[in-house]
Design a protein around this motif. Sequence first.
Motif, PDB file in Angstrom:
ATOM      1  N   PHE A 162     -47.104  15.293 -52.164  1.00  0.00           N
ATOM      2  CA  PHE A 162     -45.874  15.787 -52.344  1.00  0.00           C
ATOM      3  C   PHE A 162     -45.564  14.780 -53.924  1.00  0.00           C
ATOM      4  N   ARG A 163     -45.643  12.955 -53.968  1.00  0.00           N
ATOM      5  CA  ARG A 163     -45.700  12.296 -54.308  1.00  0.00           C
ATOM      6  C   ARG A 163     -46.248  13.048 -56.155  1.00  0.00           C
TER       7      ARG A 163
ATOM      8  N   LYS B 171     -40.502   8.616 -46.455  1.00  0.00           N
ATOM      9  CA  LYS B 171     -39.576   7.682 -45.302  1.00  0.00           C
ATOM     10  C   LYS B 171     -38.775   7.778 -46.548  1.00  0.00           C
ATOM     11  N   ALA B 172     -38.551   7.416 -47.587  1.00  0.00           N
ATOM     12  CA  ALA B 172     -36.892   7.045 -48.317  1.00  0.00           C
ATOM     13  C   ALA B 172     -36.242   8.676 -48.202  1.00  0.00           C
ATOM     14  N   VAL B 173     -37.029   9.570 -48.354  1.00  0.00           N
ATOM     15  CA  VAL B 173     -35.961  10.597 -48.651  1.00  0.00           C
ATOM     16  C   VAL B 173     -36.109  11.260 -47.295  1.00  0.00           C
TER      17      VAL B 173
ATOM     18  N   ILE C 213     -47.295  25.721 -52.115  1.00  0.00           N
ATOM     19  CA  ILE C 213     -47.460  25.042 -51.734  1.00  0.00           C
ATOM     20  C   ILE C 213     -45.466  24.725 -50.996  1.00  0.00           C
ATOM     21  N   CYS C 214     -45.511  25.097 -49.648  1.00  0.00           N
ATOM     22  CA  CYS C 214     -43.587  24.432 -49.391  1.00  0.00           C
ATOM     23  C   CYS C 214     -43.857  23.004 -48.852  1.00  0.00           C
ATOM     24  N   PHE C 215     -43.160  22.144 -49.076  1.00  0.00           N
ATOM     25  CA  PHE C 215     -42.993  20.441 -48.109  1.00  0.00           C
ATOM     26  C   PHE C 215     -41.293  20.700 -47.589  1.00  0.00           C
ATOM     27  N   VAL C 216     -41.818  20.652 -46.612  1.00  0.00           N
ATOM     28  CA  VAL C 216     -40.587  20.569 -45.699  1.00  0.00           C
ATOM     29  C   VAL C 216     -40.204  19.170 -45.020  1.00  0.00           C
ATOM     30  N   ILE C 217     -39.201  18.720 -45.445  1.00  0.00           N
ATOM     31  CA  ILE C 217     -38.662  17.531 -45.144  1.00  0.00           C
ATOM     32  C   ILE C 217     -37.188  17.441 -44.400  1.00  0.00           C
ATOM     33  N   THR C 218     -37.219  16.688 -43.103  1.00  0.00           N
ATOM     34  CA  THR C 218     -35.924  16.932 -41.754  1.00  0.00           C
ATOM     35  C   THR C 218     -36.189  14.953 -41.958  1.00  0.00           C
ATOM     36  N   ASN C 219     -35.009  14.412 -41.461  1.00  0.00           N
ATOM     37  CA  ASN C 219     -34.872  13.187 -41.074  1.00  0.00           C
ATOM     38  C   ASN C 219     -36.358  12.888 -40.073  1.00  0.00           C
ATOM     39  N   ASN C 220     -36.489  13.805 -39.450  1.00  0.00           N
ATOM     40  CA  ASN C 220     -37.604  13.302 -38.548  1.00  0.00           C
ATOM     41  C   ASN C 220     -39.055  13.288 -38.728  1.00  0.00           C
TER      42      ASN C 220
ATOM     43  N   THR D 253     -28.007  24.588 -50.833  1.00  0.00           N
ATOM     44  CA  THR D 253     -28.107  23.690 -52.022  1.00  0.00           C
ATOM     45  C   THR D 253     -29.307  23.976 -53.053  1.00  0.00           C
ATOM     46  N   TYR D 254     -29.005  23.185 -53.851  1.00  0.00           N
ATOM     47  CA  TYR D 254     -30.691  23.565 -54.635  1.00  0.00           C
ATOM     48  C   TYR D 254     -30.629  22.255 -55.875  1.00  0.00           C
ATOM     49  N   ASN D 255     -31.472  21.815 -55.666  1.00  0.00           N
ATOM     50  CA  ASN D 255     -32.165  20.595 -56.455  1.00  0.00           C
ATOM     51  C   ASN D 255     -32.778  20.746 -57.664  1.00  0.00           C
ATOM     52  N   TYR D 256     -33.065  19.405 -58.282  1.00  0.00           N
ATOM     53  CA  TYR D 256     -34.293  20.060 -59.639  1.00  0.00           C
ATOM     54  C   TYR D 256     -35.223  18.806 -58.570  1.00  0.00           C
ATOM     55  N   SER D 257     -35.085  17.951 -57.696  1.00  0.00           N
ATOM     56  CA  SER D 257     -35.960  16.859 -57.856  1.00  0.00           C
ATOM     57  C   SER D 257     -35.876  16.032 -56.034  1.00  0.00           C
ATOM     58  N   CYS D 258     -36.485  15.920 -55.320  1.00  0.00           N
ATOM     59  CA  CYS D 258     -36.396  15.000 -54.344  1.00  0.00           C
ATOM     60  C   CYS D 258     -35.453  13.067 -55.143  1.00  0.00           C
TER      61      CYS D 258
END
Length: 897
Positions: free
Chosen positions: A449-450, A546-548, A569-576, A667-672
């Motif tokens: 991911f990084r 964690k920061a994301v 590949i899809c990285f899925v990130i939620t608050n937990n 919503t879209y964004n360029y990167s985390c």
Amino acid sequence: MYLVKLYICILSALFLFQTTRVSESPQADYKQLYYRAEKLSNAATPSANTDKEALSNYLKVVGFLSANHIDDHFLFRAYISTATFLQVLNRQKESVIYLKEAISLKKKLPDISDSTFFKPLVYCGNAYYQLDQPDSAAIYYSQAEHIADKYPKVSELERLYNTLGVIAYSSGNYNQSVTYYQKAISTLTDHQVYVKTFLVVYQNNLASALKKLKRYDEALKIYRGLLPYRIETDALLHNIGSAYLAMGKFAGAIECLNKVKYNDQKKFNDLGRAYFGEKDYALAAFYLQKAADLTVKNKQGHKIIDYGITLKYFGDLWFEKGQILTALSYYQKSINSLVFGYRGRDIYDNPATFTSVFNTMELLETLNAKAIAFKKLYSESGKVKDLEASLQTYLAFYKLANYVERVYDNDESRLLITDKKYASHQQPIEICLQLFGLTRNRAYIEQAFRLDEENKANVLSLYLREAKLKAGSGIPPQWLQQETLLKRTITKITLGAADEKDSLKLAKLNSQLNEYAINLLKVQKKIDEQTKFGRLKFKENSLSVKAVQDIVPSGSAILSYHMLDNSVICFVITNNAFEFFQTKMPADFEASLKQLYGQARLRGGNNRIQLKQLTQYFYHLLLKPAEQYTTGKNDLMIIPDGGLNYIPFEILADERGDNLLEHFTVTYNYSCAVLQNTTSGSIKLLNTIGMAPFASSLPPGNILRRLPASRAEMEALNGSRLLGEKASKQQFVANAHNFNIIHLATHAVADDHDPNRSFIAFYPAKPDSAMSYKLFLPEIYNLKLDKTRLVVLSACESGVGELVKGEGLISLSRAFSYAGCDNIITSMWKADDASTAYISERLHFYLQKGNSIAWSLRQARLDYLNDDDVAATQKVPGYWAHFRLIGGFEAEHNSYA
């Protein structure tokens, strides 16, 4: 670059002050000794004996005067002449001693102007640079620059600019080096009489920088134009050959290089590389060995870089022969030669830190080659240790690249590093997945991911981070204002020069441009030197999962995609939670992707069946695997990669036929990393401005059509509304920063071939003057919109542009992100006036009730789709899916009543 080395003889005529009268003494013949040394050092036919006697006489003079201090003015002169002659003899270390002694006399000679110390400072910097001590060189160049600022007409100023160009070139900052070389040339040619040799040197250096920027035609034109001077012909032929080498024209490179009469490491390295390209490995090895032998023979410290390149090429040769361990040994030796102070003998070792940006392109290539070799070694050995070594080498590669990106001060130079990173970005991510499969260690997924983030909008992320650092680092406002003004002036001149046909006027504009560019570099250097900002921006800012997670609201999920050669590949990130899935790409993936984008834009014809098939096809590939992680979520943040940037995810439909819009805000964004720099919180309506320049009649000569429905877009705005001629470019540039929401209902044109020619149109009061009504992309970059929470670009093509690998779409909307606005609603294709007006009116209706931007845009679209008065034929995606929200997370939205 083969830099032509010209050492400077300081003639007695350059001594710019009167010596004091000294008392007669038996030692008064020091002047005769000095003049004898001057005559010998400038002998028409010098020999070892004349050189020896000249140096002996210089040393006697400085020895006597430094012991007695009876004539410090003459001592100052003797120090510089001695140092200069030592440089002619290529004895740089000794030269530095005498130059420092000359500079130290400043306190004892208060009657001498500061400008007199300009030359010894420059020469001292040159000596340190020749000794491969660029940091020490930079100290003396900086002091010389301060004198040049105080005395703009100081003699030999062109030397300083050329040397600063050399420093910038050596650090890989080629755009900056071009600016300095051009200034050196213009400063030199401003003199009524100048040495033609210097002109050849400076133009040769300029061409070499252009070559590194891959502007090969421009570089070759300069090189060939210099050949008739018959000055440094061999060096020019060498550079022409190296240009062919960079272009992959190996036979042409060999032909030119074989015409070069001198023999040095650079020539032999280039011949070795050229024959390697021709797959003549025997001759490649022959010339590389010649280069290595010269290094052993010379034993000169400043040749160590060339030796590092020789070792790297040897590694490539052994890799090609299948001798991987031998190749790795050579790559390791090369890294030792290229990294100052590093002594890692073990091939499994890599530099842990980087403190210099010199020769980074060569080092990046070596690290990349070493990583590839370890991957190859793993395929043979099957040892996880070798695969891990490949990953660790890639991580060293990225550490160096990130360090250099932070040091560079402009996006063009940073994009060169981005290209290097992107060229190899798939390999380390695939290795992470492979290591995860072997070890089940989830740390490898986080590393993947990084690494993915390293190749997504890194330049934009760094720019936004620097902007925040500037805001909080105590930089005097007048410096920032000066920086902004210079950037705007440079942009204006650049755009004007692009349309200028008159060669004399163009030359004048280019001269002005160079002058402003130099002034901008000085201001930016002052900001770095005299505030904490320079130190702050060098700090590494590693992104963690964690920061994301800390910025993701409870009802939201991030879907960050990464395109590999054969899978997504899809990285899925939620608050937990942090999960991932990998989907194999069918053979027709790319073709279907283009087909979907084309079908989504259509507003006529019967394409419903085909469109349904495509939307369900891509839902199954891109969204279906994420369902288990997004259950219970309301908001999706999509971070696309590659061709996915063109897809409106809202239209993708599940097996029931329900599209994403029906269940989620999108919503879209360029990167985390960019997302982290985006201000959170719901929008507060402070004040709004809407501009519709094409809502009414237009002046004669205008070629852009009227947009009558744009008037309706303005009706829902609770704020300033400027229509027709009131909606001018001048009004927008002067007042945009005062508004919380900006809505532009106008024309926009995206130029894929030259993004800088992309523009947003305002009222064309002077249709024949593009600059008067077209707001070009570089001008948007220079706006200050950090207080603006939302820009609505209700204009066709505002969201499309050139797809730059690793950075995304270089679009008009992206430019507003640079200007400081966190949220932009943009258009991905030529929109229908009526449907756009409908959705815009509903958008502002919901915003004014305090709802979030994402929720308001979604509800406005649903209103359009659920309105019985809208014909069914006008509910296809071509009418409503063009709008895209690029932004950050907001506070939980309200439900409307």
